[in-house]
Scaffold this motif. Structure first.
Motif, PDB file in Angstrom:
ATOM      1  N   SER A  30       0.831  -1.210   0.000  1.00  0.00           N
ATOM      2  CA  SER A  30       0.000   0.000   0.000  1.00  0.00           C
ATOM      3  C   SER A  30       0.864   1.258   0.000  1.00  0.00           C
ATOM      4  CB  SER A  30      -0.941  -0.007   1.214  1.00  0.00           C
ATOM      5  OG  SER A  30      -1.756  -1.150   1.218  1.00  0.00           O
ATOM      6  N   LEU A  31       1.826   1.268  -0.880  1.00  0.00           N
ATOM      7  CA  LEU A  31       2.773   2.387  -0.909  1.00  0.00           C
ATOM      8  C   LEU A  31       2.099   3.695  -1.279  1.00  0.00           C
ATOM      9  CD1 LEU A  31       5.777   0.479  -2.439  1.00  0.00           C
ATOM     10  CD2 LEU A  31       5.856   1.810  -0.325  1.00  0.00           C
ATOM     11  N   LYS A  32       2.623   4.760  -0.691  1.00  0.00           N
ATOM     12  CA  LYS A  32       2.096   6.098  -0.908  1.00  0.00           C
ATOM     13  C   LYS A  32       3.211   6.990  -1.458  1.00  0.00           C
ATOM     14  CE  LYS A  32      -0.773   5.583   3.248  1.00  0.00           C
ATOM     15  NZ  LYS A  32      -1.100   6.153   4.580  1.00  0.00           N
ATOM     16  N   PRO A  33       2.865   8.064  -2.143  1.00  0.00           N
ATOM     17  CA  PRO A  33       3.907   8.975  -2.644  1.00  0.00           C
ATOM     18  C   PRO A  33       4.827   9.476  -1.534  1.00  0.00           C
ATOM     19  CG  PRO A  33       1.830   9.452  -3.725  1.00  0.00           C
ATOM     20  CD  PRO A  33       1.533   8.428  -2.666  1.00  0.00           C
ATOM     21  N   GLU A  34       4.319   9.648  -0.339  1.00  0.00           N
ATOM     22  CA  GLU A  34       5.159  10.125   0.765  1.00  0.00           C
ATOM     23  C   GLU A  34       6.149   9.081   1.263  1.00  0.00           C
ATOM     24  OE1 GLU A  34       1.791  10.250   0.556  1.00  0.00           O
ATOM     25  OE2 GLU A  34       0.866   9.882   2.542  1.00  0.00           O
ATOM     26  N   ASP A  35       6.071   7.862   0.752  1.00  0.00           N
ATOM     27  CA  ASP A  35       7.067   6.846   1.070  1.00  0.00           C
ATOM     28  C   ASP A  35       8.315   6.982   0.191  1.00  0.00           C
ATOM     29  OD1 ASP A  35       4.365   4.522   1.446  1.00  0.00           O
ATOM     30  OD2 ASP A  35       5.523   5.483   3.061  1.00  0.00           O
ATOM     31  N   THR A  36       8.267   7.867  -0.786  1.00  0.00           N
ATOM     32  CA  THR A  36       9.400   8.077  -1.678  1.00  0.00           C
ATOM     33  C   THR A  36      10.614   8.550  -0.893  1.00  0.00           C
ATOM     34  OG1 THR A  36       8.019   8.564  -3.594  1.00  0.00           O
ATOM     35  CG2 THR A  36      10.267   9.451  -3.605  1.00  0.00           C
ATOM     36  N   ALA A  37      11.719   7.817  -1.034  1.00  0.00           N
ATOM     37  CA  ALA A  37      12.941   8.134  -0.289  1.00  0.00           C
ATOM     38  C   ALA A  37      14.034   7.153  -0.692  1.00  0.00           C
ATOM     39  CB  ALA A  37      12.698   8.026   1.222  1.00  0.00           C
ATOM     40  N   VAL A  38      15.233   7.448  -0.250  1.00  0.00           N
ATOM     41  CA  VAL A  38      16.310   6.457  -0.277  1.00  0.00           C
ATOM     42  C   VAL A  38      16.201   5.660   1.011  1.00  0.00           C
ATOM     43  CG1 VAL A  38      18.782   6.044  -0.353  1.00  0.00           C
ATOM     44  CG2 VAL A  38      17.783   7.911  -1.691  1.00  0.00           C
TER      45      VAL A  38
ATOM     46  N   VAL B 291      21.944  -2.314  19.383  1.00  0.00           N
ATOM     47  CA  VAL B 291      20.747  -1.827  20.079  1.00  0.00           C
ATOM     48  C   VAL B 291      19.601  -1.776  19.083  1.00  0.00           C
ATOM     49  CG1 VAL B 291      19.691   0.085  21.323  1.00  0.00           C
ATOM     50  CG2 VAL B 291      22.107  -0.489  21.689  1.00  0.00           C
ATOM     51  N   ALA B 292      18.511  -2.432  19.385  1.00  0.00           N
ATOM     52  CA  ALA B 292      17.344  -2.443  18.493  1.00  0.00           C
ATOM     53  C   ALA B 292      16.491  -1.205  18.755  1.00  0.00           C
ATOM     54  CB  ALA B 292      16.530  -3.713  18.712  1.00  0.00           C
ATOM     55  N   GLY B 293      17.033  -0.061  18.344  1.00  0.00           N
ATOM     56  CA  GLY B 293      16.351   1.179  18.643  1.00  0.00           C
ATOM     57  C   GLY B 293      16.032   2.000  17.418  1.00  0.00           C
ATOM     58  N   PRO B 294      15.376   3.147  17.600  1.00  0.00           N
ATOM     59  CA  PRO B 294      14.959   3.995  16.487  1.00  0.00           C
ATOM     60  C   PRO B 294      15.930   5.120  16.141  1.00  0.00           C
ATOM     61  CG  PRO B 294      13.896   4.729  18.488  1.00  0.00           C
ATOM     62  CD  PRO B 294      14.772   3.565  18.862  1.00  0.00           C
ATOM     63  N   LEU B 295      17.051   5.193  16.834  1.00  0.00           N
ATOM     64  CA  LEU B 295      17.986   6.274  16.592  1.00  0.00           C
ATOM     65  C   LEU B 295      19.111   5.833  15.663  1.00  0.00           C
ATOM     66  CD1 LEU B 295      18.386   7.598  20.253  1.00  0.00           C
ATOM     67  CD2 LEU B 295      16.796   8.398  18.488  1.00  0.00           C
ATOM     68  N   GLY B 296      19.549   6.759  14.825  1.00  0.00           N
ATOM     69  CA  GLY B 296      20.675   6.445  13.960  1.00  0.00           C
ATOM     70  C   GLY B 296      21.919   6.058  14.741  1.00  0.00           C
ATOM     71  N   SER B 297      22.069   6.659  15.906  1.00  0.00           N
ATOM     72  CA  SER B 297      23.239   6.378  16.744  1.00  0.00           C
ATOM     73  C   SER B 297      23.219   4.984  17.356  1.00  0.00           C
ATOM     74  CB  SER B 297      23.350   7.428  17.845  1.00  0.00           C
ATOM     75  OG  SER B 297      22.169   7.447  18.640  1.00  0.00           O
ATOM     76  N   ASP B 298      22.099   4.274  17.246  1.00  0.00           N
ATOM     77  CA  ASP B 298      22.015   2.895  17.738  1.00  0.00           C
ATOM     78  C   ASP B 298      22.736   1.919  16.806  1.00  0.00           C
ATOM     79  OD1 ASP B 298      18.584   3.393  18.813  1.00  0.00           O
ATOM     80  OD2 ASP B 298      20.454   3.623  19.953  1.00  0.00           O
ATOM     81  N   TYR B 299      23.103   2.384  15.626  1.00  0.00           N
ATOM     82  CA  TYR B 299      23.615   1.495  14.588  1.00  0.00           C
ATOM     83  C   TYR B 299      25.060   1.808  14.243  1.00  0.00           C
ATOM     84  CZ  TYR B 299      18.772   0.310  14.410  1.00  0.00           C
ATOM     85  OH  TYR B 299      17.519  -0.092  14.783  1.00  0.00           O
ATOM     86  N   ASP B 300      25.803   0.739  13.977  1.00  0.00           N
ATOM     87  CA  ASP B 300      27.235   0.857  13.718  1.00  0.00           C
ATOM     88  C   ASP B 300      27.577   0.759  12.239  1.00  0.00           C
ATOM     89  OD1 ASP B 300      27.275  -1.231  16.521  1.00  0.00           O
ATOM     90  OD2 ASP B 300      27.930   0.868  16.562  1.00  0.00           O
ATOM     91  N   TYR B 301      26.738   0.075  11.485  1.00  0.00           N
ATOM     92  CA  TYR B 301      27.052  -0.171  10.078  1.00  0.00           C
ATOM     93  C   TYR B 301      25.833   0.197   9.221  1.00  0.00           C
ATOM     94  CZ  TYR B 301      30.656  -2.964  12.295  1.00  0.00           C
ATOM     95  OH  TYR B 301      31.697  -3.366  13.086  1.00  0.00           O
ATOM     96  N   TRP B 302      26.128   0.765   8.044  1.00  0.00           N
ATOM     97  CA  TRP B 302      25.081   1.246   7.141  1.00  0.00           C
ATOM     98  C   TRP B 302      25.341   0.775   5.730  1.00  0.00           C
ATOM     99  CZ3 TRP B 302      20.936   4.246   8.829  1.00  0.00           C
ATOM    100  CH2 TRP B 302      21.014   4.686  10.163  1.00  0.00           C
ATOM    101  N   GLY B 303      24.262   0.526   5.004  1.00  0.00           N
ATOM    102  CA  GLY B 303      24.369   0.250   3.588  1.00  0.00           C
ATOM    103  C   GLY B 303      24.414   1.537   2.789  1.00  0.00           C
ATOM    104  N   GLN B 304      24.485   1.386   1.473  1.00  0.00           N
ATOM    105  CA  GLN B 304      24.616   2.552   0.591  1.00  0.00           C
ATOM    106  C   GLN B 304      23.266   3.128   0.188  1.00  0.00           C
ATOM    107  OE1 GLN B 304      24.575  -0.519  -0.491  1.00  0.00           O
ATOM    108  NE2 GLN B 304      23.214  -0.418  -2.265  1.00  0.00           N
ATOM    109  N   GLY B 305      22.211   2.382   0.436  1.00  0.00           N
ATOM    110  CA  GLY B 305      20.869   2.872   0.150  1.00  0.00           C
ATOM    111  C   GLY B 305      20.318   2.389  -1.173  1.00  0.00           C
ATOM    112  N   THR B 306      18.990   2.347  -1.246  1.00  0.00           N
ATOM    113  CA  THR B 306      18.301   2.002  -2.481  1.00  0.00           C
ATOM    114  C   THR B 306      17.105   2.935  -2.631  1.00  0.00           C
ATOM    115  OG1 THR B 306      17.308   0.184  -3.766  1.00  0.00           O
ATOM    116  CG2 THR B 306      16.843   0.218  -1.408  1.00  0.00           C
TER     117      THR B 306
END
Length: 122
Positions: free
Chosen positions: A85-93, A101-116
């Motif tokens: 049920s995708l919406k136009p506002e879901d548009t993003a990388v 840490v299974a949290g909602p902050l970017g600082s909870d994470y150590d490794y990141w992908g390049q994005g899609t």
């Protein structure tokens, strides 16, 4: 070290579905919580969903609850984000991330992908 590679993005019409995948290298994948974030043009990166190391616990931002599902396959070192049920506002990388840490902050994470890129047309 964990390397993350996202795939599955693309262009879809509103109401459609996509499944994003994030493949991880390394033998410690199953010890990490995995999160998905997104960043729309000109906006800050925002939390979307997270799944704990076992897959037994998930958490979503309110705007995607009931539409998106995060899952993981530790045997395949892969985390998924099923988006319905995708919406136009879901548009993003969309980015996946690994952390202790299974949290909602970017600082909870150590490794990141390049994005899609996900683009939802109206």
């Amino acid at each position: 070290q964990v390397q993350l590679v996202e795939s599955g993005g693309g262009l879809v019409q509103a109401g459609g579905s996509l499944r994003l995948s994030c493949a991880a290298s390394g033998r410690t994948f199953s010890s990490y919580a995995m999160g998905w974030f997104r960043q729309a043009p000109g906006k800050e990166r925002k939390f979307v969903a997270v799944i704990d190391w076992s897959g037994g616990s998930t958490y979503y931002t309110d705007s995607v609850k009931g539409r998106f599902t995060i899952s993981r396959d530790n045997a395949r070192n892969t985390v998924y984000l099923q988006m319905n049920s995708l919406k136009p506002e879901d548009t993003a990388v969309y980015y996946c991330a690994a952390g202790t840490v299974a949290g909602p902050l970017g600082s909870d994470y150590d490794y990141w992908g390049q994005g899609t890129q996900v683009t939802v047309s109206s």
